[in-house]
Design a protein around this motif. Structure first.
Motif, PDB file in Angstrom:
ATOM      1  N   ILE A 173      35.422 103.399  14.037  1.00  0.00           N
ATOM      2  CA  ILE A 173      34.774 102.085  14.541  1.00  0.00           C
ATOM      3  C   ILE A 173      33.780 102.186  15.557  1.00  0.00           C
ATOM      4  CG2 ILE A 173      35.721 100.194  16.298  1.00  0.00           C
ATOM      5  CD1 ILE A 173      36.943  99.870  13.330  1.00  0.00           C
ATOM      6  N   TYR A 174      32.907 101.584  15.432  1.00  0.00           N
ATOM      7  CA  TYR A 174      31.708 101.645  16.494  1.00  0.00           C
ATOM      8  C   TYR A 174      31.651 100.389  17.291  1.00  0.00           C
ATOM      9  CZ  TYR A 174      26.578 102.876  17.447  1.00  0.00           C
ATOM     10  OH  TYR A 174      25.400 103.418  18.082  1.00  0.00           O
ATOM     11  N   LEU A 175      31.822 100.370  18.784  1.00  0.00           N
ATOM     12  CA  LEU A 175      31.692  99.435  19.609  1.00  0.00           C
ATOM     13  C   LEU A 175      30.118  99.557  20.263  1.00  0.00           C
ATOM     14  CD1 LEU A 175      35.162  99.517  21.641  1.00  0.00           C
ATOM     15  CD2 LEU A 175      34.420  97.981  19.831  1.00  0.00           C
ATOM     16  N   GLU A 176      29.598  98.511  20.045  1.00  0.00           N
ATOM     17  CA  GLU A 176      27.933  98.321  20.255  1.00  0.00           C
ATOM     18  C   GLU A 176      27.634  97.386  21.225  1.00  0.00           C
ATOM     19  OE1 GLU A 176      24.952  99.277  20.559  1.00  0.00           O
ATOM     20  OE2 GLU A 176      24.442  99.391  18.543  1.00  0.00           O
ATOM     21  N   ALA A 177      27.169  97.760  22.363  1.00  0.00           N
ATOM     22  CA  ALA A 177      26.825  96.524  23.303  1.00  0.00           C
ATOM     23  C   ALA A 177      25.422  96.318  23.100  1.00  0.00           C
ATOM     24  CB  ALA A 177      26.885  97.250  24.636  1.00  0.00           C
ATOM     25  N   GLY A 178      24.712  96.901  22.168  1.00  0.00           N
ATOM     26  CA  GLY A 178      23.220  96.563  21.823  1.00  0.00           C
ATOM     27  C   GLY A 178      22.195  97.508  22.517  1.00  0.00           C
ATOM     28  N   SER A 179      21.087  97.963  21.957  1.00  0.00           N
ATOM     29  CA  SER A 179      20.377  98.982  22.401  1.00  0.00           C
ATOM     30  C   SER A 179      19.692  98.306  23.664  1.00  0.00           C
ATOM     31  CB  SER A 179      19.214  99.104  21.496  1.00  0.00           C
ATOM     32  OG  SER A 179      18.441 100.226  21.820  1.00  0.00           O
ATOM     33  N   GLY A 180      19.511  99.036  24.827  1.00  0.00           N
ATOM     34  CA  GLY A 180      19.000  98.884  25.957  1.00  0.00           C
ATOM     35  C   GLY A 180      20.170  97.569  26.676  1.00  0.00           C
ATOM     36  N   ALA A 181      21.409  97.562  26.361  1.00  0.00           N
ATOM     37  CA  ALA A 181      22.196  96.711  27.113  1.00  0.00           C
ATOM     38  C   ALA A 181      22.218  96.982  28.760  1.00  0.00           C
ATOM     39  CB  ALA A 181      23.628  96.948  26.283  1.00  0.00           C
ATOM     40  N   LYS A 182      22.494  95.536  29.056  1.00  0.00           N
ATOM     41  CA  LYS A 182      22.782  95.623  30.792  1.00  0.00           C
ATOM     42  C   LYS A 182      23.816  96.096  31.071  1.00  0.00           C
ATOM     43  CE  LYS A 182      20.496  91.769  32.291  1.00  0.00           C
ATOM     44  NZ  LYS A 182      20.510  90.330  32.863  1.00  0.00           N
ATOM     45  N   PHE A 183      24.823  95.822  30.330  1.00  0.00           N
ATOM     46  CA  PHE A 183      26.249  96.449  30.513  1.00  0.00           C
ATOM     47  C   PHE A 183      26.632  97.031  29.399  1.00  0.00           C
ATOM     48  CE2 PHE A 183      25.602  91.789  32.407  1.00  0.00           C
ATOM     49  CZ  PHE A 183      25.611  92.018  33.469  1.00  0.00           C
ATOM     50  N   PRO A 184      27.140  98.132  29.394  1.00  0.00           N
ATOM     51  CA  PRO A 184      27.677  99.108  28.406  1.00  0.00           C
ATOM     52  C   PRO A 184      29.229  98.622  28.134  1.00  0.00           C
ATOM     53  CG  PRO A 184      27.082 100.460  30.151  1.00  0.00           C
ATOM     54  CD  PRO A 184      26.889  99.032  30.691  1.00  0.00           C
ATOM     55  N   VAL A 185      29.851  98.915  26.943  1.00  0.00           N
ATOM     56  CA  VAL A 185      31.372  98.416  26.840  1.00  0.00           C
ATOM     57  C   VAL A 185      32.064  98.640  27.894  1.00  0.00           C
ATOM     58  CG1 VAL A 185      32.959  98.385  25.111  1.00  0.00           C
ATOM     59  CG2 VAL A 185      30.641  98.501  24.317  1.00  0.00           C
ATOM     60  N   ASN A 186      32.684  97.782  28.470  1.00  0.00           N
ATOM     61  CA  ASN A 186      33.582  97.927  29.429  1.00  0.00           C
ATOM     62  C   ASN A 186      34.784  98.858  29.555  1.00  0.00           C
ATOM     63  OD1 ASN A 186      36.078  96.503  29.547  1.00  0.00           O
ATOM     64  ND2 ASN A 186      34.785  94.668  29.378  1.00  0.00           N
ATOM     65  N   SER A 187      35.310  99.581  30.271  1.00  0.00           N
ATOM     66  CA  SER A 187      36.145 100.413  30.408  1.00  0.00           C
ATOM     67  C   SER A 187      37.632 100.094  29.597  1.00  0.00           C
ATOM     68  CB  SER A 187      36.827 100.809  31.745  1.00  0.00           C
ATOM     69  OG  SER A 187      35.744 101.698  32.286  1.00  0.00           O
ATOM     70  N   GLU A 188      38.001  98.533  30.065  1.00  0.00           N
ATOM     71  CA  GLU A 188      39.321  98.165  29.723  1.00  0.00           C
ATOM     72  C   GLU A 188      39.039  97.887  28.134  1.00  0.00           C
ATOM     73  OE1 GLU A 188      40.669  94.242  31.145  1.00  0.00           O
ATOM     74  OE2 GLU A 188      41.900  94.501  29.274  1.00  0.00           O
ATOM     75  N   LEU A 189      38.033  97.549  27.739  1.00  0.00           N
ATOM     76  CA  LEU A 189      37.810  97.216  26.126  1.00  0.00           C
ATOM     77  C   LEU A 189      37.994  98.363  25.596  1.00  0.00           C
ATOM     78  CD1 LEU A 189      35.461  94.385  25.045  1.00  0.00           C
ATOM     79  CD2 LEU A 189      35.784  96.272  23.490  1.00  0.00           C
ATOM     80  N   ILE A 190      37.133  99.546  25.955  1.00  0.00           N
ATOM     81  CA  ILE A 190      37.421 100.781  25.146  1.00  0.00           C
ATOM     82  C   ILE A 190      38.717 101.210  25.382  1.00  0.00           C
ATOM     83  CG2 ILE A 190      36.503 103.241  25.221  1.00  0.00           C
ATOM     84  CD1 ILE A 190      34.004 102.267  26.656  1.00  0.00           C
TER      85      ILE A 190
END
Ligand code: 1GP
Length: 237
Positions: free
Chosen positions: A172-189
């Motif tokens: 599974i690849y959680l992707e915030a998008g290249s150059g994202a302002k906010f990386p995938v947050n801790s709770e979600l991971i």
């Protein structure tokens, strides 16, 4: 040699953390590849991901070939489009954009890839690709014309990842998008990791050692860094 998937699974089992550097053939000059390869090796990178949203046909094959001449780090295709598939690499993330509802990126592109994969020696890795809102209008978002999952909608992200696992995805690849302002947050991971028993890749907007370690601590088995390296190949962690 371990296959790419076996390597990731073993590391995940042992709690060993992995790093991939993403190179976009569109943004990296061929004559820079020797120096870039050295820098990537200095970062103790486990894999080089190659892919982009706008790469023209034929470019990826030449790019990967050049990388192969300069490094032994396994090269994993992370294509924005089926035409980026080349046998010169070691493995292919066979992506389905599970967060989206656009058939083009759920099944059409995959069908179009098949002629390129006949007689191919690439290791094909079924991967559930989940786009999370990174606060920017990312290329994935624009190209796929799909909506990302909100950073607050942990339940939907978890259900999407689990559905992907049940469908037989190996990663599974959680992707915030290249150059994202906010990386995938801790709770979600954390919540996604808790609910799946396959390895988890996290990428998008990770620029600092602290962000990298936070992703690892919360359950990312493999973190992908693109822009931060692209903007500064002297990057050190
Ligand atoms: C994008 O997850 C990767 O597909 C990496 O994102 O360029 O923000 O590091 P960045």
């Amino acid at each position: 040699v371990d296959s790419v998937l076996a390597h990731i699974k073993n590391a995940s089992k042992k709690g060993e953390k992995l790093l991939a550097i993403l190179l976009d053939p569109d943004k990296t000059a061929l004559d820079k590849i020797p120096i870039i390869s050295k820098k990537i090796e200095a970062l103790k990178t486990h894999f080089i991901f190659v892919g982009g949203s706008f790469v023209e046909k034929g470019i990826t094959a030449v790019f990967v070939q050049k990388l192969k001449e300069n490094t032994k780090i396994p090269i994993v295709l992370f294509p924005g489009d089926y035409s980026q598939v080349t046998n010169n690499a070691d493995a292919l993330l066979f992506l389905s954009l599970l967060s989206g509802r656009n058939p083009e990126y759920l099944i059409e592109q995959q069908i179009k890839a098949v002629p390129f994969l006949k007689n191919s020696t690439l290791e094909i890795i079924p991967t559930g690709y989940i786009l999370i809102d990174g606060g920017t209008n990312s290329s994935v978002l624009k190209i796929s014309k799909t909506s990302p999952i909100s950073q607050n909608n942990t339940n939907l992200a978890v259900a999407t990842a689990v559905a992907g696992m049940y469908k037989g995805k190996q990663l599974i690849y959680l992707e915030a998008g290249s150059g994202a302002k906010f990386p995938v947050n801790s709770e979600l991971i954390t919540e996604v990791k808790k609910n799946i028993n396959i390895p988890l890749i996290v990428g998008g907007g990770i620029k600092t050692k602290q962000q990298l370690n936070t992703a690892y601590k919360n359950g990312a088995d493999l973190v992908v860094i693109g822009s931060a390296f692209e903007n500064n190949i002297a990057l050190a962690f």
